[in-house]
Structure formats: C-alpha cells, structure tokens
Design an enzyme around this catalytic site. Structure first.
Site, PDB file in Angstrom:
ATOM      1  N   GLY A  72       0.831  -1.196   0.000  1.00 18.37           N
ATOM      2  CA  GLY A  72       0.000   0.000   0.000  1.00 18.37           C
ATOM      3  C   GLY A  72       0.866   1.246   0.000  1.00 18.37           C
ATOM      4  O   GLY A  72       2.055   1.182   0.328  1.00 18.37           O
ATOM      5  N   CYS A  99       5.371  -6.139   1.789  1.00 14.52           N
ATOM      6  CA  CYS A  99       5.716  -4.716   1.760  1.00 14.52           C
ATOM      7  C   CYS A  99       5.017  -3.978   2.909  1.00 14.52           C
ATOM      8  O   CYS A  99       5.324  -4.212   4.067  1.00 14.52           O
ATOM      9  CB  CYS A  99       5.401  -4.123   0.395  1.00 14.52           C
ATOM     10  SG  CYS A  99       6.249  -2.551   0.066  1.00 14.52           S
ATOM     11  N   TYR A 100       4.042  -3.116   2.630  1.00 14.25           N
ATOM     12  CA  TYR A 100       3.317  -2.435   3.702  1.00 14.25           C
ATOM     13  C   TYR A 100       2.702  -3.453   4.657  1.00 14.25           C
ATOM     14  O   TYR A 100       2.675  -3.238   5.876  1.00 14.25           O
ATOM     15  CB  TYR A 100       2.222  -1.554   3.104  1.00 14.25           C
ATOM     16  CG  TYR A 100       1.389  -0.810   4.125  1.00 14.25           C
ATOM     17  CD1 TYR A 100       1.792   0.427   4.610  1.00 14.25           C
ATOM     18  CD2 TYR A 100       0.200  -1.351   4.607  1.00 14.25           C
ATOM     19  CE1 TYR A 100       1.024   1.110   5.556  1.00 14.25           C
ATOM     20  CE2 TYR A 100      -0.576  -0.677   5.542  1.00 14.25           C
ATOM     21  CZ  TYR A 100      -0.160   0.552   6.018  1.00 14.25           C
ATOM     22  OH  TYR A 100      -0.914   1.224   6.959  1.00 14.25           O
ATOM     23  N   HIS A 186       8.205  -7.892  -3.362  1.00 15.38           N
ATOM     24  CA  HIS A 186       6.937  -8.333  -3.954  1.00 15.38           C
ATOM     25  C   HIS A 186       7.121  -9.675  -4.665  1.00 15.38           C
ATOM     26  O   HIS A 186       7.667  -9.728  -5.769  1.00 15.38           O
ATOM     27  CB  HIS A 186       6.422  -7.285  -4.944  1.00 15.38           C
ATOM     28  CG  HIS A 186       5.948  -6.029  -4.285  1.00 15.38           C
ATOM     29  ND1 HIS A 186       4.645  -5.857  -3.866  1.00 15.38           N
ATOM     30  CD2 HIS A 186       6.615  -4.899  -3.946  1.00 15.38           C
ATOM     31  CE1 HIS A 186       4.525  -4.668  -3.304  1.00 15.38           C
ATOM     32  NE2 HIS A 186       5.696  -4.058  -3.338  1.00 15.38           N
ATOM     33  N   GLU A 188       4.788 -11.422  -5.962  1.00 16.80           N
ATOM     34  CA  GLU A 188       3.725 -11.619  -6.953  1.00 16.80           C
ATOM     35  C   GLU A 188       4.107 -11.133  -8.345  1.00 16.80           C
ATOM     36  O   GLU A 188       3.449 -11.492  -9.326  1.00 16.80           O
ATOM     37  CB  GLU A 188       2.431 -10.928  -6.499  1.00 16.80           C
ATOM     38  CG  GLU A 188       2.459  -9.413  -6.502  1.00 16.80           C
ATOM     39  CD  GLU A 188       3.018  -8.789  -5.237  1.00 16.80           C
ATOM     40  OE1 GLU A 188       2.754  -7.595  -5.000  1.00 16.80           O
ATOM     41  OE2 GLU A 188       3.725  -9.481  -4.490  1.00 16.80           O
ATOM     42  N   SER A 240     -22.550  -8.669 -27.074  1.00 17.43           N
ATOM     43  CA  SER A 240     -21.910  -7.476 -27.627  1.00 17.43           C
ATOM     44  C   SER A 240     -20.883  -7.804 -28.691  1.00 17.43           C
ATOM     45  O   SER A 240     -20.378  -6.915 -29.362  1.00 17.43           O
ATOM     46  CB  SER A 240     -21.216  -6.707 -26.504  1.00 17.43           C
ATOM     47  OG  SER A 240     -20.136  -7.468 -25.978  1.00 17.43           O
ATOM     48  N   GLY A 241     -20.537  -9.082 -28.838  1.00 20.85           N
ATOM     49  CA  GLY A 241     -19.424  -9.459 -29.698  1.00 20.85           C
ATOM     50  C   GLY A 241     -18.134  -9.630 -28.931  1.00 20.85           C
ATOM     51  O   GLY A 241     -17.153 -10.147 -29.457  1.00 20.85           O
ATOM     52  N   GLY A 242     -18.117  -9.193 -27.652  1.00 20.35           N
ATOM     53  CA  GLY A 242     -16.933  -9.321 -26.828  1.00 20.35           C
ATOM     54  C   GLY A 242     -16.831 -10.684 -26.165  1.00 20.35           C
ATOM     55  O   GLY A 242     -17.768 -11.493 -26.195  1.00 20.35           O
ATOM     56  N   VAL A 243     -15.694 -10.925 -25.537  1.00 20.85           N
ATOM     57  CA  VAL A 243     -15.418 -12.216 -24.917  1.00 20.85           C
ATOM     58  C   VAL A 243     -16.354 -12.482 -23.741  1.00 20.85           C
ATOM     59  O   VAL A 243     -16.927 -13.567 -23.616  1.00 20.85           O
ATOM     60  CB  VAL A 243     -13.955 -12.278 -24.449  1.00 20.85           C
ATOM     61  CG1 VAL A 243     -13.679 -13.589 -23.723  1.00 20.85           C
ATOM     62  CG2 VAL A 243     -13.001 -12.097 -25.615  1.00 20.85           C
ATOM     63  N   ASP A 244     -16.518 -11.500 -22.867  1.00 17.62           N
ATOM     64  CA  ASP A 244     -17.246 -11.712 -21.620  1.00 17.62           C
ATOM     65  C   ASP A 244     -18.700 -12.116 -21.868  1.00 17.62           C
ATOM     66  O   ASP A 244     -19.195 -13.091 -21.293  1.00 17.62           O
ATOM     67  CB  ASP A 244     -17.195 -10.455 -20.749  1.00 17.62           C
ATOM     68  CG  ASP A 244     -15.778 -10.003 -20.468  1.00 17.62           C
ATOM     69  OD1 ASP A 244     -14.867 -10.854 -20.561  1.00 17.62           O
ATOM     70  OD2 ASP A 244     -15.571  -8.814 -20.188  1.00 17.62           O
ATOM     71  N   SER A 245     -19.385 -11.351 -22.713  1.00 20.49           N
ATOM     72  CA  SER A 245     -20.800 -11.673 -22.957  1.00 20.49           C
ATOM     73  C   SER A 245     -20.938 -13.003 -23.686  1.00 20.49           C
ATOM     74  O   SER A 245     -21.889 -13.760 -23.439  1.00 20.49           O
ATOM     75  CB  SER A 245     -21.473 -10.555 -23.752  1.00 20.49           C
ATOM     76  OG  SER A 245     -20.939 -10.446 -25.057  1.00 20.49           O
ATOM     77  N   LYS A 386      -9.943 -11.908 -16.356  1.00 18.23           N
ATOM     78  CA  LYS A 386     -10.069 -12.046 -17.800  1.00 18.23           C
ATOM     79  C   LYS A 386      -9.431 -13.331 -18.319  1.00 18.23           C
ATOM     80  O   LYS A 386      -9.987 -14.002 -19.187  1.00 18.23           O
ATOM     81  CB  LYS A 386      -9.421 -10.841 -18.493  1.00 18.23           C
ATOM     82  CG  LYS A 386      -9.761 -10.706 -19.958  1.00 18.23           C
ATOM     83  CD  LYS A 386     -11.173 -10.187 -20.121  1.00 18.23           C
ATOM     84  CE  LYS A 386     -11.499  -9.810 -21.541  1.00 18.23           C
ATOM     85  NZ  LYS A 386     -12.779  -9.105 -21.668  1.00 18.23           N
TER      86      LYS A 386
END
Length: 530
Positions: A72, A99-100, A186, A188, A240-245, A386
């Site tokens: 943070g 870290c923090y 870090h 990660e 919508s044509g997108g991946v998620d929908s 994603k």
C-alpha cells in the site's frame, strides 16, 4: 502445486466445496492486490480480495486457510494509516505480509518501522538467511523486486530474519511462535523469479493447502447454481461481440438450454464481421434464441455532428438502453438478466466482499440498463479475471477466434473514430482495423499483444499516390502489453510487421495515406484514445 489461471471470489459465500481452501487478500490500496490474488490462484488455491478493515470475527466465519496483507502507499507510522484488526494475528491462521503488509504485521507485534536510509525501487539482490519455511528451494542469492521508502528497521525478539539485501536487513521475517511471515519485496511480480516458489511454500507449507481448486470444477458448480436459481424461468443475455458476454451466453446455454434468449444490438459500431460471427456461433453452434436488433441507422443518427467523446458515450448509452429495453419487452416470461461482470469490475465499483453495497456496472462504458426493467441479475463471471474467462470459454466450446478476441470498448468504433462519426469513416476504420489484426495473427503475435486496434484521426496530410497528390486521413495503430489493464506498455512490434500493416492499409483502404504508431504507455496515456 502447478500454475493455472487465477480468480478470487466474493467472501459473502460460505466456504464449501471448492471454496473450502480459500485465502484472503486484505487490500491496503496496493496496485498489485489483484495480481497477488491471481498468483495465489495459479497455485490452485481459491482466493478473494477483501477490505483491509475486515474484522477478525468475520475472518473466523469465512475460515480461510491463510491471510495475505497487501502492500500500500501509506506509512504505518502516519496518523490515519490503514490498519487491520490486530486480533487477526492471534487467530492461528497463517498470515503473510507483503511490503506495507509486512511493516504493519511487525509494527503490530512489537517491531519498529521507519523511513529507509536508501529507498529501493526495482530489482535488488536478496540473500537468504534461513533456507527453510518460505525459502525452501530458493537459491541462496536471488533477485527480488522492491518498491518501498519505509522498512522494518528493528524486529521484536519473537521474530527471526529470513532474508536481507544490502540496504534492507529484514527483507523477510517470520514469527517464532505465531504463523506470521513478512516479505519486504513483492513475490507476486514476474521480476521476482522465485516469487512463485515463495508463495507456494506459504500456501502449502504454512497454510496446508493441497491446491484442489480447478476452473472446470468452478464451471460445473456455477452451471448447477444457475439451474437451481433459474428453475423453469427464462433468462435474457445481451451479446456485444466481446469475450465476456459470449462466455456468459455459452455458460447459460450449457446450464438452461432453450430457456436462454440473447439480444445483439447491431449498432453499426462493431468490428468487421463481428455481428456475423456472433450470429453464426449462437444460432449454429449453441442453437440460441437470438434476437438481432438492426440499429445502425439509429446510432448514426444520434451521433451525427457529435465530436466530443463523452457526449458520444452518453448518446450511445441512451440509444443502447432504448434498443435493448424495447427488444427485451418482446421476450415473454423473462425473469432474469445475465451480464458479464468480472471480478475487477466488482472491486473497482466498490463491491468487493465485506465492503459497502456496490452500484453494479451495467454495460460499463456504454450505459446502465434502467431499474424498471425489473429483472433479477445473474453474473456468473463475477468471481473471475479475464484470463480465466478465456479459459472457461474454451472449455465451454467457444472457438478461439471469439475467446482470444481483444478487448473492445462498449461504445465500439465510435471512440476510435476521432471527430465526427459517419458511415464512410466507420467503414474506413473497420477495414483498416481488420488489416491490423490480420497481420498480427499472421505474425503469431495476437496472444503476446494484450490489445491492438486502429484509430482514425481527424487529421489530413499531403501524400503522393502514383503521379497524383492526395490529401487524406491519418490512421494510428495502437498495440499494448499488460497484465491488468491498469498499467500498460506499448508493444515493441517487429518493424516488418508494422511495415506490412502500413503498406496494406495505404494500398487497400481508400482515404488513408499515412499510418503512425502510438508508442505511449499507460500512464500517462490511456489505452483508448477517447
């Protein structure tokens, strides 16, 4: 444990089934909080991000196997600095401070934190002092990524040093009697090569996690949950044509079959061939009840003469709501509305678990659907990042051309067509954008590049084609690489790929005589131009 995709979940759910092995990330405002959760998920351990001030009592209810305190921007010795419930350290649940988070844990348990004599930002060589616990299997000297101006400069007698750098004597510590660990660096980030091993040691060794979570198990669980909740009712899903929908629709199709109705608003702002691909996939492959609203003329009408990007978004949003609501009213007996909210959307909108009630982002970047539609909301992807959504899409049978499609803004090509939006300008942009993506695919770069697209600029310049003078538009090519889309660097595409894109666009797309490449990073620039 071996790496796979990552994904946190909401902590308002009981720890059952695949969620029994869960880890909580307490977020103190770190830019890496989501990345920590994803790295934990790569170890097949269920993970979620919660507020830093979650109570010890609530944590006890959730029964996590481990707790990670994120980094943070604050200093622990400042008035008003974010702190966690100190009782967390006495729960007997393993805690890893990063870290923090490390500074906070040491400060709470008798250590001393101060401003570092030399701030460390970037790579640093770390010497392992104690080669067991967190550092089992880690080389005696290893590179780590530091990002701090404060550090622990004195530890209580109950702490044992595990690692150090030239300027940080307590780069890693552990408590002698409590299962509390701290890392000043870090683990990660990819710049810490042994970070995955260190996190795996914490998860398997300290927390006793067996790494049992799998995305396919999540999918089957979600399908069963949707079936139970929906029963015999009908669900509407906007495509919508997108991946998620597309992934939401595929999952719902698997769960409830012909009880699903999808609505595609073809607003004339989609990429080349996008509407046709969606129609083919969801009528041919999934046999979905698909309603297509042909609305190009409507959207071009509301955008006529508009050049301000925010006004474009507002008008597109209103037009979308009207089209969707009108078509949804034609679907009989629909009780539920499904949408592709992802976990980052939940966090950004304040809906992270144990936080205040959130305002759900409905069709973010386009415009929210009105409350008077009176549908119950289904968000089957709200626990996923994603990369997991893409993996899930492949498991559900979606073709790679849809699953690996690059992100696309809600307002579509309208915000990549700078200046006034007209059909001729959209057609020019659509053709040029298709060439950019085709050449990246041909070069095998579509997976390496996180997002790539063309932008049509309202800038004309002089050119020469044959013996004729031209005065035509300029096209910008944008390609970025990123893990979280919060920050991004421009892609260093090979010159020969850029050359092919430029040559093809100028030769094949009428009205463009100049191609430029955007080499700005985010920040200070944004990924989209509008």
């Amino acid at each position: 444990m071996t790496p796979t995709a990552s994904s946190p979940a909401r902590s308002d759910q009981p720890a059952t089934g695949q969620q029994a092995e869960r880890v909580l990330v307490l977020d103190f405002g770190s830019q890496y909080a989501q990345l920590i959760a994803r790295r934990v998920r790569e170890q097949h351990v269920y993970c979620e991000i919660v507020r830093h001030d979650i109570t010890a009592a609530r944590i006890r209810e959730l029964a996590p196997r481990g707790i990670i305190l994120s980094g943070g921007p604050a200093s622990v010795y400042e008035t008003g600095a974010p702190r966690c419930d100190p009782a967390i350290f006495r729960l007997g649940i393993p805690v890893l401070g990063i870290c923090y988070g490390m500074q906070l844990a040491c400060d709470a348990l008798g250590g001393r934190v101060g401003r570092a004599a030399a701030r460390e930002y970037g790579r640093s060589e770390c010497e392992v002092v104690e080669a067991d616990s967190l550092f089992a299997g880690v080389p005696g000297r290893t590179e780590v990524w530091m990002s701090h101006g404060d550090q622990v400069d004195g530890i209580a007698a109950e702490f044992v040093p595990l690692a150090r750098t030239a300027t940080c004597p307590f780069a890693a510590v552990r408590h002698k009697s409590l299962p509390v660990f701290g890392l000043q660096f870090h683990p990660e980030v990819t710049h810490t090569p042994a970070g995955g091993t260190i996190l795996a040691n914490f998860l398997a060794g300290a927390c006793g996690c067996r790494g049992t979570w799998r995305l396919d198990d999540f999918a089957e669980s979600m399908i069963a949950d949707v079936r139970r909740r929906v029963g015999s009712d009908r669900v509407i899903c906007g495509l919508s044509g997108g991946v998620d929908s597309a992934v939401v629709a595929a999952l719902l199709s698997r769960a409830i079959g012909d009880q699903l109705s999808c609505i595609l608003v073809d607003n004339g702002l989609l990429r080349k061939g996008e509407a046709a691909a969606v129609i083919d996939e969801f009528t041919g492959h999934f046999k979905t009840d698909l309603h297509v609203v042909a609305a190009e003329d409507l959207f071009l009408g509301v955008l006529a003469g508009v050049t301000d990007p925010q006004e474009k978004r507002r008008r597109i949003g209103r037009a979308f709501v009207d089209c969707f609501a009108t078509e949804a009213a034609k679907v009989k007996d629909a009780r539920f509305l499904a949408q592709g909210t992802l976990y980052p959307d939940v966090i950004e909108s304040g809906a992270a678990a144990d936080g205040p009630a959130a305002t759900i982002k409905l069709h973010h970047n386009v415009g929210g659907l009105p409350d008077d539609l009176q549908f119950e909301l289904i968000e089957p992807l709200r626990d996923l990042f994603k990369d997991e959504v893409r993996q899930l899409g492949l498991q559900l049978g979606l073709p790679e051309r849809i699953v690996w499609r690059h992100p696309f803004p809600g307002p579509g090509l309208a915000v990549r067509c700078l200046g006034e939006v007209t059909k001729p300008r959209l057609d020019t942009l659509r053709d040029a954008d298709a060439i950019v993506l085709e050449e990246l695919e041909r070069a095998g770069l579509m997976r390496r590049v996180s997002q790539a697209f063309a932008v049509l600029l309202p800038v004309q310049s002089v050119g020469v084609m044959g013996d004729a003078r031209t005065y035509d538009d300029t096209l910008a090519v944008r390609a970025v690489e990123t893990e979280d889309f919060m920050t991004a660097d421009w892609s260093h595409l090979p010159y020969e790929v850029l050359a092919r894109i430029s040559t093809r666009v100028i030769n094949e797309v009428r009205g463009v005589n100049r191609v430029v490449y955007d080499i700005s990073s985010k920040p200070p620039a944004t990924i989209e131009w509008e």
